[in-house]
Motif scaffolding. Sequence first.
Motif, PDB file in Angstrom:
ATOM      1  N   TRP A   1       0.822  -1.212   0.000  1.00 54.57           N
ATOM      2  CA  TRP A   1       0.000   0.000   0.000  1.00 54.57           C
ATOM      3  C   TRP A   1       0.854   1.259   0.000  1.00 54.57           C
ATOM      4  O   TRP A   1       0.357   2.347  -0.269  1.00 54.57           O
ATOM      5  N   GLU A   2       2.137   1.134   0.304  1.00 54.92           N
ATOM      6  CA  GLU A   2       3.032   2.301   0.366  1.00 54.92           C
ATOM      7  C   GLU A   2       3.835   2.496  -0.913  1.00 54.92           C
ATOM      8  O   GLU A   2       4.532   3.494  -1.054  1.00 54.92           O
ATOM      9  N   ALA A   3       3.756   1.557  -1.852  1.00 53.64           N
ATOM     10  CA  ALA A   3       4.585   1.617  -3.059  1.00 53.64           C
ATOM     11  C   ALA A   3       4.323   2.902  -3.845  1.00 53.64           C
ATOM     12  O   ALA A   3       3.171   3.266  -4.085  1.00 53.64           O
ATOM     13  N   GLN A   4       5.397   3.547  -4.233  1.00 54.01           N
ATOM     14  CA  GLN A   4       5.312   4.756  -5.056  1.00 54.01           C
ATOM     15  C   GLN A   4       5.488   4.439  -6.544  1.00 54.01           C
ATOM     16  O   GLN A   4       5.336   5.320  -7.375  1.00 54.01           O
ATOM     17  N   ASP A   5       5.816   3.185  -6.852  1.00 50.83           N
ATOM     18  CA  ASP A   5       6.086   2.796  -8.233  1.00 50.83           C
ATOM     19  C   ASP A   5       5.141   1.678  -8.699  1.00 50.83           C
ATOM     20  O   ASP A   5       5.483   0.888  -9.562  1.00 50.83           O
ATOM     21  N   GLY A   6       3.954   1.638  -8.136  1.00 46.29           N
ATOM     22  CA  GLY A   6       2.996   0.603  -8.500  1.00 46.29           C
ATOM     23  C   GLY A   6       2.384   0.832  -9.867  1.00 46.29           C
ATOM     24  O   GLY A   6       2.348   1.955 -10.381  1.00 46.29           O
ATOM     25  N   LEU A   7       1.897  -0.241 -10.458  1.00 50.19           N
ATOM     26  CA  LEU A   7       1.153  -0.171 -11.710  1.00 50.19           C
ATOM     27  C   LEU A   7       0.238  -1.386 -11.752  1.00 50.19           C
ATOM     28  O   LEU A   7       0.705  -2.522 -11.602  1.00 50.19           O
ATOM     29  N   PHE A   8      -1.054  -1.150 -11.946  1.00 55.92           N
ATOM     30  CA  PHE A   8      -2.054  -2.213 -11.862  1.00 55.92           C
ATOM     31  C   PHE A   8      -3.020  -2.089 -13.037  1.00 55.92           C
ATOM     32  O   PHE A   8      -3.587  -1.017 -13.269  1.00 55.92           O
ATOM     33  N   PHE A   9      -3.206  -3.195 -13.767  1.00 52.87           N
ATOM     34  CA  PHE A   9      -4.080  -3.188 -14.930  1.00 52.87           C
ATOM     35  C   PHE A   9      -4.748  -4.545 -15.061  1.00 52.87           C
ATOM     36  O   PHE A   9      -4.118  -5.590 -14.875  1.00 52.87           O
ATOM     37  N   ASP A  10      -6.019  -4.513 -15.407  1.00 50.54           N
ATOM     38  CA  ASP A  10      -6.776  -5.730 -15.686  1.00 50.54           C
ATOM     39  C   ASP A  10      -7.747  -5.398 -16.806  1.00 50.54           C
ATOM     40  O   ASP A  10      -8.601  -4.523 -16.653  1.00 50.54           O
ATOM     41  N   ASP A  11      -7.630  -6.076 -17.940  1.00 48.90           N
ATOM     42  CA  ASP A  11      -8.497  -5.727 -19.063  1.00 48.90           C
ATOM     43  C   ASP A  11      -9.940  -6.199 -18.874  1.00 48.90           C
ATOM     44  O   ASP A  11     -10.796  -5.909 -19.706  1.00 48.90           O
ATOM     45  N   PHE A  12     -10.232  -6.869 -17.745  1.00 49.48           N
ATOM     46  CA  PHE A  12     -11.626  -7.202 -17.434  1.00 49.48           C
ATOM     47  C   PHE A  12     -12.361  -5.984 -16.862  1.00 49.48           C
ATOM     48  O   PHE A  12     -13.573  -5.965 -16.807  1.00 49.48           O
ATOM     49  N   ASP A  13     -11.615  -4.976 -16.457  1.00 53.47           N
ATOM     50  CA  ASP A  13     -12.202  -3.697 -16.056  1.00 53.47           C
ATOM     51  C   ASP A  13     -12.869  -3.100 -17.300  1.00 53.47           C
ATOM     52  O   ASP A  13     -12.191  -2.881 -18.308  1.00 53.47           O
ATOM     53  N   PRO A  14     -14.171  -2.824 -17.265  1.00 57.29           N
ATOM     54  CA  PRO A  14     -14.844  -2.290 -18.447  1.00 57.29           C
ATOM     55  C   PRO A  14     -14.212  -0.998 -18.981  1.00 57.29           C
ATOM     56  O   PRO A  14     -14.264  -0.734 -20.174  1.00 57.29           O
ATOM     57  N   GLN A  15     -13.590  -0.219 -18.110  1.00 53.46           N
ATOM     58  CA  GLN A  15     -12.951   1.026 -18.548  1.00 53.46           C
ATOM     59  C   GLN A  15     -11.469   0.849 -18.870  1.00 53.46           C
ATOM     60  O   GLN A  15     -10.804   1.803 -19.274  1.00 53.46           O
ATOM     61  N   ARG A  16     -10.940  -0.347 -18.639  1.00 48.79           N
ATOM     62  CA  ARG A  16      -9.554  -0.696 -18.971  1.00 48.79           C
ATOM     63  C   ARG A  16      -8.556   0.341 -18.445  1.00 48.79           C
ATOM     64  O   ARG A  16      -7.678   0.819 -19.152  1.00 48.79           O
ATOM     65  N   ARG A  17      -8.670   0.650 -17.159  1.00 48.79           N
ATOM     66  CA  ARG A  17      -7.808   1.651 -16.528  1.00 48.79           C
ATOM     67  C   ARG A  17      -6.511   1.030 -16.025  1.00 48.79           C
ATOM     68  O   ARG A  17      -6.526  -0.043 -15.437  1.00 48.79           O
ATOM     69  N   ALA A  18      -5.425   1.741 -16.218  1.00 50.94           N
ATOM     70  CA  ALA A  18      -4.149   1.411 -15.584  1.00 50.94           C
ATOM     71  C   ALA A  18      -3.967   2.436 -14.473  1.00 50.94           C
ATOM     72  O   ALA A  18      -4.049   3.637 -14.719  1.00 50.94           O
ATOM     73  N   VAL A  19      -3.778   1.948 -13.244  1.00 52.65           N
ATOM     74  CA  VAL A  19      -3.672   2.857 -12.101  1.00 52.65           C
ATOM     75  C   VAL A  19      -2.356   2.621 -11.377  1.00 52.65           C
ATOM     76  O   VAL A  19      -1.745   1.562 -11.492  1.00 52.65           O
ATOM     77  N   ARG A  20      -1.946   3.611 -10.595  1.00 52.96           N
ATOM     78  CA  ARG A  20      -0.642   3.584  -9.938  1.00 52.96           C
ATOM     79  C   ARG A  20      -0.680   3.170  -8.477  1.00 52.96           C
ATOM     80  O   ARG A  20       0.350   2.850  -7.905  1.00 52.96           O
ATOM     81  N   SER A  21      -1.849   3.201  -7.855  1.00 52.55           N
ATOM     82  CA  SER A  21      -1.892   2.870  -6.422  1.00 52.55           C
ATOM     83  C   SER A  21      -2.844   1.713  -6.156  1.00 52.55           C
ATOM     84  O   SER A  21      -3.808   1.488  -6.897  1.00 52.55           O
ATOM     85  N   VAL A  22      -2.562   1.018  -5.070  1.00 48.82           N
ATOM     86  CA  VAL A  22      -3.415  -0.092  -4.646  1.00 48.82           C
ATOM     87  C   VAL A  22      -4.807   0.425  -4.315  1.00 48.82           C
ATOM     88  O   VAL A  22      -5.812  -0.209  -4.656  1.00 48.82           O
ATOM     89  N   ALA A  23      -4.898   1.588  -3.677  1.00 51.40           N
ATOM     90  CA  ALA A  23      -6.205   2.148  -3.321  1.00 51.40           C
ATOM     91  C   ALA A  23      -7.047   2.404  -4.577  1.00 51.40           C
ATOM     92  O   ALA A  23      -8.243   2.097  -4.592  1.00 51.40           O
ATOM     93  N   GLU A  24      -6.420   2.919  -5.628  1.00 53.58           N
ATOM     94  CA  GLU A  24      -7.151   3.139  -6.888  1.00 53.58           C
ATOM     95  C   GLU A  24      -7.603   1.806  -7.484  1.00 53.58           C
ATOM     96  O   GLU A  24      -8.708   1.703  -8.014  1.00 53.58           O
TER      97      GLU A  24
END
Length: 190
Positions: free
Chosen positions: A68-91
Motif C-alpha cells: 500500500w506504500e509503493a510509489q512505483d505501482g502499476l495495476f491493470f486488468d483488461d476485465f475492467d470495463p474502462q480498462r484503466r491502468a492505475v498507480r496505487s493499490v487504493a485506486e
Amino acid sequence: MKLQVKVGIAALLALALPAPLAAAQNCVGSGDASPGELHRQVMLQGWQHEPGDPRFSFRAKLGRFYDWEAQDGLFFDDFDPQRRAVRSVAEYGGIWEPIFRANRSALHAISDAPTVLIGSDLAASSLEFTARIETLKGKVTGIRTRSDMVWRCRPDGWKIVREHNSSKIVPVAEAERIIAGQGDNPQASM
C-alpha cells in the motif's frame, strides 16, 4: 560481561544491514509465503466470492497481499470495463469494489500452475486462472485469465507492487468444468 558484548555486537550488526537484506529473511522462495503460493491465494481466497459471502471489501479480502506504500505501482486488468491502468493499490481496489459488489459469485480455479522468478528483493509470478462470474442480475460469464504479478520483499514478506491481467471470455460450461476439477490444468493455456 561477555553476554553483554555479544548482544551489543548483534544489535550493531542488525542496524548495519541494508533494508532489503533484513527484509529478505521474511521473503521465502517456497512454501505458503512464497510468491507463487501467495499468487494462488490471491486468486482462490482473495477474489473468490461465494453466494452469501459478506459485501466485498478489497482491503479486507486482499489488502494483506499488496504494498500500500509503493510509489512505483502499476495495476491493470483488461476485465475492467474502462480498462484503466492505475498507480496505487487504493485506486485499484476502487475499480473492483463496485464491480464485485454487483456479483452474486465469482468462483475461481487455477488452470495453469504458477511460475516464479525470484531475485534479491523482487519476484515475478505468472499463472492462469479460470473464473465463473455471476452478477446479481443473473448474467453468468466464464473467463480465462493470464495473471502476472511483481512482488517486492518487505519486512512483513512479499507484497504486490505491479499486476497485469489479460482475460478472454470462454464458454460458461468450460469454466464450470475447470472449476469443478479444481486442479492445475497445464493444457489450458491462453
